[in-house]
Design a protein around this motif. Sequence first.
Motif: not given
Length: 266
Positions: A157-178
């Motif tokens: 991924l080096k040298g990209m002009d643009a990225l669409l990158l995953e930011a799926n979850h907040d770890v704390n929200m996931l851990q205490v979630g349903p």
Amino acid sequence: MRLCSIASGSSGNCIYVGTGATHILVDVGISGKRTEQGLNTLGLTCRDLDGIFITHEHMDHISGLGVIARKYQVPIYATKGTIAAIKKAGTVGPIDDSLFQTINAEEKLIVKDMTLNPMTISHDAAEPVAYRISYGRKKIAVITDLGNYNDYTVECLKGMDALLLEANHDVNMLQVGPYPYYLKQRILGNRGHLSNELSGRLLSRLLHDKMQAVVLGHLSKENNLPELAYETVRLEITMADNEYKAADFPITVAKRSEVSQVVHIA
């Protein structure tokens, strides 16, 4: 060269990439109707598509594939393992075998004036990939659904002009979630999804002076918030051991159910 998220999130993903002459989708995990409407906002229709590039066989990436493929006869590019998994699942209905085009990670292919180079990712699917796409000297990457990253990922991924990158979850929200325990463990595992923190850390290793845009995508509806993903990634960049600060780069968050702002690569 244009990059636009038609939909991005745990409930459906569909990303448009195009030039003046070539138009492709990376995944089509929303209905055919929504895909068509999204393309319409870009001045296009499904008839303009030169190919659909599938990252893997999970339904939030292929749910509209059968309808569009059957109606418009659009070529479908995917790895051998992904094609087999799509056929075996049968959830998208019958698709003419002639539409499937087999690709391999690290083997470039050319579609008109666009070059695509798939890369291996770590996810709990048959043979998943992400895509690096170039047009002349312009380069972008669409990379989601990775449980972790390594030096190979960074090098790809080096040298990209643009990225669409995953930011799926907040770890704390996931851990205490349903979510049930097994699903939490799957998401947090090495073949699950990238957290906000890990997304920011990966991005920190990819930044360079000519980076034009970063789009955060594939946010979980239950375990994340757009503002939280944005601020967490920015914080990781600012705290990283490099010369850059988050304010040095335009960072946006892809919308879940709407067409996001078009990124034009100059």
